[in-house]
Design a protein around this motif. Structure first.
Motif, PDB file in Angstrom:
ATOM      1  N   MET A 135      -2.997   1.154 -32.914  1.00 37.30           N
ATOM      2  CA  MET A 135      -3.619  -0.179 -32.328  1.00 37.30           C
ATOM      3  C   MET A 135      -4.949  -0.319 -32.990  1.00 37.30           C
ATOM      4  N   LEU A 143     -19.046  -4.051 -17.652  1.00 36.81           N
ATOM      5  CA  LEU A 143     -18.631  -4.032 -18.945  1.00 36.81           C
ATOM      6  C   LEU A 143     -18.747  -2.601 -19.782  1.00 36.81           C
ATOM      7  N   ILE A 181     -22.795 -15.132  -5.563  1.00 40.58           N
ATOM      8  CA  ILE A 181     -22.346 -16.014  -4.479  1.00 40.58           C
ATOM      9  C   ILE A 181     -23.723 -16.225  -3.884  1.00 40.58           C
ATOM     10  N   VAL A 214     -15.823  -0.476 -21.658  1.00 41.59           N
ATOM     11  CA  VAL A 214     -16.367  -0.299 -23.058  1.00 41.59           C
ATOM     12  C   VAL A 214     -16.313   1.534 -23.196  1.00 41.59           C
ATOM     13  N   LEU A 231      -8.086   1.862  -1.672  1.00 46.34           N
ATOM     14  CA  LEU A 231      -7.175   2.375  -0.649  1.00 46.34           C
ATOM     15  C   LEU A 231      -6.453   1.357   0.045  1.00 46.34           C
ATOM     16  N   THR A 232      -7.186   0.346   0.528  1.00 48.72           N
ATOM     17  CA  THR A 232      -6.643  -0.636   1.503  1.00 48.72           C
ATOM     18  C   THR A 232      -6.940  -1.899   0.781  1.00 48.72           C
ATOM     19  N   PRO A 233      -6.244  -3.086   1.388  1.00 46.26           N
ATOM     20  CA  PRO A 233      -6.564  -4.443   0.956  1.00 46.26           C
ATOM     21  C   PRO A 233      -7.926  -4.574   1.034  1.00 46.26           C
ATOM     22  N   PRO A 286     -10.499  -5.582 -29.299  1.00 46.06           N
ATOM     23  CA  PRO A 286     -11.298  -5.915 -27.624  1.00 46.06           C
ATOM     24  C   PRO A 286     -12.813  -6.404 -28.187  1.00 46.06           C
ATOM     25  N   ILE A 288       0.924  -1.201   0.121  1.00 47.50           N
ATOM     26  CA  ILE A 288      -0.145   0.034   0.099  1.00 47.50           C
ATOM     27  C   ILE A 288       1.039   1.224  -0.223  1.00 47.50           C
ATOM     28  N   LEU A 336     -13.566 -20.516  -7.063  1.00 45.59           N
ATOM     29  CA  LEU A 336     -14.815 -20.479  -6.464  1.00 45.59           C
ATOM     30  C   LEU A 336     -15.820 -21.044  -7.565  1.00 45.59           C
ATOM     31  N   TYR A 391      -2.492  -4.628 -28.971  1.00 43.96           N
ATOM     32  CA  TYR A 391      -3.656  -3.502 -28.302  1.00 43.96           C
ATOM     33  C   TYR A 391      -3.281  -3.588 -26.957  1.00 43.96           C
ATOM     34  N   LYS A 392      -2.976  -2.513 -26.431  1.00 47.58           N
ATOM     35  CA  LYS A 392      -2.314  -2.234 -25.149  1.00 47.58           C
ATOM     36  C   LYS A 392      -3.653  -1.882 -23.917  1.00 47.58           C
ATOM     37  N   VAL A 393      -4.367  -3.032 -23.391  1.00 55.00           N
ATOM     38  CA  VAL A 393      -5.527  -2.712 -22.601  1.00 55.00           C
ATOM     39  C   VAL A 393      -5.316  -1.786 -21.862  1.00 55.00           C
ATOM     40  N   GLY A 394      -6.283  -0.890 -21.313  1.00 56.44           N
ATOM     41  CA  GLY A 394      -5.944   0.380 -20.384  1.00 56.44           C
ATOM     42  C   GLY A 394      -4.809   1.294 -20.965  1.00 56.44           C
ATOM     43  N   GLY A 395      -4.591   1.244 -22.096  1.00 52.21           N
ATOM     44  CA  GLY A 395      -3.707   2.278 -22.287  1.00 52.21           C
ATOM     45  C   GLY A 395      -2.240   2.556 -21.433  1.00 52.21           C
ATOM     46  N   PHE A 403     -14.371  -8.169  -4.774  1.00 52.85           N
ATOM     47  CA  PHE A 403     -14.539  -9.443  -4.551  1.00 52.85           C
ATOM     48  C   PHE A 403     -14.513  -9.909  -3.131  1.00 52.85           C
ATOM     49  N   PHE A 425     -24.839 -12.163 -21.246  1.00 52.58           N
ATOM     50  CA  PHE A 425     -25.323 -11.342 -19.983  1.00 52.58           C
ATOM     51  C   PHE A 425     -26.737 -10.852 -20.526  1.00 52.58           C
ATOM     52  N   ILE A 477     -22.935  -7.008 -14.112  1.00 53.11           N
ATOM     53  CA  ILE A 477     -21.634  -7.496 -14.774  1.00 53.11           C
ATOM     54  C   ILE A 477     -21.855  -6.663 -16.322  1.00 53.11           C
ATOM     55  N   VAL A 499      -9.203   3.728 -25.668  1.00 52.47           N
ATOM     56  CA  VAL A 499      -8.592   2.585 -25.528  1.00 52.47           C
ATOM     57  C   VAL A 499      -9.725   1.467 -24.383  1.00 52.47           C
ATOM     58  N   PHE A 500      -9.699   0.306 -24.830  1.00 55.63           N
ATOM     59  CA  PHE A 500     -10.512  -0.312 -23.860  1.00 55.63           C
ATOM     60  C   PHE A 500      -9.835  -0.429 -22.415  1.00 55.63           C
ATOM     61  N   PHE A 501     -10.753  -0.320 -21.585  1.00 56.77           N
ATOM     62  CA  PHE A 501     -10.468  -0.364 -20.134  1.00 56.77           C
ATOM     63  C   PHE A 501      -9.582   0.853 -19.547  1.00 56.77           C
ATOM     64  N   LEU A 502      -9.689   1.957 -20.420  1.00 58.45           N
ATOM     65  CA  LEU A 502      -8.973   3.238 -20.101  1.00 58.45           C
ATOM     66  C   LEU A 502      -9.776   3.859 -18.723  1.00 58.45           C
ATOM     67  N   ASN A 503      -8.782   4.286 -17.778  1.00 60.77           N
ATOM     68  CA  ASN A 503      -9.284   5.103 -16.855  1.00 60.77           C
ATOM     69  C   ASN A 503      -9.209   6.433 -16.993  1.00 60.77           C
TER      70      ASN A 503
END
Lengths: 112, 145, 512
Positions: free
Chosen positions: C1, B81, B129, B85, B32-34, C6, A55, A82, C59-63, B38, C17, B77, B94-98
């Motif tokens: 890219m 997704l 679950i 996207v 921030l923490t463990p 993806p 961390i 799981l 393709y670099k996922v997440g850039g 999940f 889903f 889910i 970019v896919f999964f871009l933050n």
């Protein structure tokens, strides 16, 4: 080094269970034991002597952290585990309903 | 499945809420923490499972619940997704871009989209679950009858 | 890219889903939805096949850009070999889903079927596209867990037992793979296939390297059902619903087994002579033993399942011969011919084995049994099924105008030119035994006139099933065009180049 050997022995314990047990649920438990030995191995791979949990603390940048990647991998693998275990248990319950027994020697429709 | 004794029921009633809150805490502080989606999701599912075990499925009339939790699982889910996207539509595409603003390190609202991922993954894990548990116990009852 | 990469994972995943949610509201239309999703994927994959050619797109996922030329993010890679396998997955997937529209009516819970189907396709596309080891593992688990559920879909005694066996052995394989990944990460501190190659190039411990290779080979060999690890395959493939058998046999064992073995042993590990001899031996063993196990079977789907082992043996053997030649560093043109034969046979096997399983499903659909002894005289009442299964049978046993002949011919020529005369002889013998086995299938199922007590009410199967079978049989004929040098250059050569050249894959990804 001995920890790695213990981890390997845990894997062998699970393998022994899968091969020798006759009860479906015990086979599932043995598979879980093997799975956890794998996770333990990953955790050991990421361990660094004297490291702390990864961390980031801005106040103290020179700390030694343990490798966080294997921990992320283990978390992913636990999620997969799981899913596998619950799938296996669902099939075992269904099998029990069809055959009325958990004994693998009596469940042998398929041969050859 | 019948419920357990009054002591168990009362204690569970007291504890389950706290367990639920603790799960939410773990999810929200996931960046921030463990912990995270999940782990927190499992704790939340645990609070429901505790209640079901203590009161028994007869009391709660658990027959159709499974389809409800499946719906939440699927919706959550799909949202995850969609968030992934959305990286394709904004910023550098970019896919999964933050692409959210990152904020300062250590604040509760920071790290861009990670808290959002954590929340929806938490819902997804809790719902799935619970679905697995309900599927297994409802099935178990069919056998005993 | 390349922005398409993806989408191959996102579309089926979202589709799976969406089917679960929409299934509550639109009911009947739901079944066309899965086919529609897969049709989109077919178009995408054929477009990729047409445009990829020699270049490798990343393709670099997440850039996440590499730091000091060390890749840190998740990479998805599309190259010549990937697009071929992608095309196989999505085309067979589309045809099986379309076939299921009428086949799966007699099961309950159709929504779950199509959702799991899409999930399986998503997993396989992910395995094929992923550029690092752990993602291969994750996507592999997605596809095999959905296939466990699909094998048990009939929830009768046989299905459940087969699924249990499959799950135990599949779980074992997963742990072996996971251990292999752990050992690789321990030494190299990276998971990217290209980067692992670079790190191993700098120097490695011989016995450690060999141990990791054995772990990976046995793990993915279990998934691919190469002969010492084949025990689960006949049960699982014969118990599943027929479209799923076609997917498992035609696609799954290739995408998560053979593809990964070829990819890792050519592009990640340095090709060594000992390992390639081992792979060739395993391939030859599966080829020979598989066919002799098949010949005594009377259950159609079990017979076809054993033939899958045998035909996969051809692929592994041929690729193994290529590996031996590459490791010796001599005669690259023969090595490339051997690998071309292997990949060509991989494509062909998907077409004809998928078709044969769909035929078996059609027979089971109309007369309700899988036992060859109880059939007979179906040729008159089911002309489409009979004709397509004749094409597929001739194709799998290597009769000239069909695709199986050309790929087997290339494999045998390559084996002779590489001076592996014994292997060439075995390939010919196995091909003859396969022919005998399929003549038996044809004779007992379609031509042998029995008492014909129920001939009157046997009808041809509904349109969706006929459509899938006819398309696949046309593919069986058309794919033989790949034997011509010009078309082979365009489709197979990029794949062979990326596999043959030891440094090409990793240098293009890491940019070193």
């Amino acid at each position: 080094m001995i920890v790695y050997w213990l981890c390997f022995i845990l894997f062998l314990v699970g393998l022994y269970g899968v091969i020798t047990r006759r009860n479906l649920v015990k086979i599932a438990i043995s598979l879980s034991i093997m799975e956890f030995s794998t996770f333990l191995f990953f955790a050991l791979v990421g361990y660094i002597d004297g490291g702390v949990a990864p961390i980031v603390d801005p106040a103290d940048p020179v700390k030694v952290y343990v490798d966080p990647l294997p921990q992320a991998l283990v978390l992913t693998a636990i999620v997969i585990g799981l899913a596998t275990t619950s799938m296996l248990m669902a099939v075992i319950i269904r099998l029990y309903r069809k055959y009325g027994t958990f004994d693998i020697r009596e469940i042998k429709n398929l041969r050859g | 499945m019948k419920g357990m004794t009054l002591i168990v029921k009362k204690t569970t009633q007291l504890i389950a809420g706290m367990v639920f809150m603790y799960g939410i805490y773990i999810i929200v502080h996931g960046h921030l923490t463990p912990g995270g989606g999940f782990a927190g999701g499992v704790v939340i599912a645990g609070s429901f499972i505790l209640l079901i075990l203590a009161f028994g499925s007869d009391f709660l009339n658990l027959v159709k619940e499974e389809s409800g939790s499946t719906l939440y699982e699927n919706l959550a889910i799909l949202v995850v997704l969609f968030l992934a996207v959305s990286g394709l539509l904004f910023g550098t595409r970019v896919f999964f871009l933050n692409w959210f603003p990152k904020g300062t390190v250590g604040q509760l609202v920071s790290a861009g989209m990670l808290p959002l991922y954590n929340i929806f993954v938490g819902i997804e894990v809790a719902a799935s679950i619970l679905t697995i548990f309900l599927a297994l116990i409802i099935f178990k009852e069919e056998i005993s009858e | 890219m390349n922005p398409l990469i993806p989408l191959f994972v996102v579309i089926p995943l979202a589709g799976a889903f969406l089917i679960m949610i929409l299934g509550r509201f639109i009911g009947e239309l739901n079944k066309y939805f899965a086919s529609l999703i897969l049709l989109v994927l077919v178009i995408l994959s054929i477009y990729s096949l047409a445009t990829t050619g020699e270049n490798l797109s990343l393709y670099k996922v997440g850039g996440w850009e590499p730091v000091n030329k060390i890749p840190i993010g998740i990479y998805m890679v599309m190259d010549g070999f990937t697009v071929i396998v992608l095309c196989i997955i999505n085309v067979i997937g589309f045809l099986s889903a379309f076939y299921s529209i009428s086949y799966i009516k007699r099961y309950t819970a159709e929504n779950y079927f199509y959702a799991l189907f899409c999930l399986m396709v998503a997993g396989m596309n992910g395995v094929v596209l992923s550029g690092d080891l752990f993602n291969i593992f994750v996507f592999l688990e997605i596809s095999v867990i959905s296939s466990y559920a699909l094998v048990a879909f009939g929830v009768e005694k046989n299905e459940l037992e087969a699924s249990f066996k499959y799950q135990v052995l599949g779980g074992l394989a997963s742990f072996l793979i996971l251990y292999g990944i752990g050992f690789i990460y321990w030494k190299t501190k990276t998971l990217n296939i290209a980067d692992i190659k670079e790190v191993f190039n700098a120097g490695y411990d011989k016995s450690y390297y060999l141990f990791v290779q054995i772990l990976m080979l046995s793990g993915f060999g279990l998934k691919a059902a190469i002969i010492p690890f084949h025990a689960w395959l006949p049960d699982a493939h014969s118990s599943a619903p027929s479209p799923i058998s076609a997917m498992l046999s035609g696609v799954l064992i290739k995408a998560v087994g053979i593809y990964v073995i070829i990819r890792l042993f050519f592009n990640m590990f340095a090709v060594s002579e000992g390992m390639s001899v081992l792979i060739t031996t395993l391939g030859t063993l599966s080829m020979v033993i598989g066919v002799f196990l098949a010949i005594g079977q009377w259950d159609i789907k079990r017979l076809l399942a054993y033939h899958s082992i045998s035909q996969m043996g051809y692929v592994v053997m041929s690729v193994g011969i290529g590996m031996i030649l590459v490791s010796r560093g001599a005669r690259p043109e023969i090595a490339s011919l051997a690998i071309a034969g292997g990949i060509f046979h991989l494509i062909n096997h998907a077409a004809f084995k998928g078709l044969l399983f769909l035929n078996a499903g059609a027979i089971e659909y109309t007369i309700g049994t899988r036992d060859l002894k109880e059939m007979g005289g179906l040729a008159k009442s089911m002309p489409a099924t009979s004709a397509t299964s004749f094409i597929a049978s001739m194709s799998i046993s290597g009769i000239p105008p069909f695709n199986g002949f050309f790929s087997k011919l290339i494999i045998i020529i390559a084996a002779i030119m590489a001076k592996f005369y014994l292997l060439a002889l075995l390939a010919v013998i196995v091909s003859i035994v396969t022919l005998a086995s399929f003549l038996k299938f044809q004779r007992y199922a379609f031509f042998n006139k029995t008492d014909n007590k129920n001939e009157n009410h046997i009808k041809e199967v509904p349109f969706p099933m006929v459509f899938s079978m006819v398309v696949l049989s046309i593919l069986c004929v058309l794919l033989s065009l790949l034997a011509f040098p010009e078309i082979r250059e365009a489709v197979l050569t990029p794949a062979i180049d990326i596999l043959m050249d030891p440094g090409k894959y990793s240098s293009q990804i890491t940019g070193i």
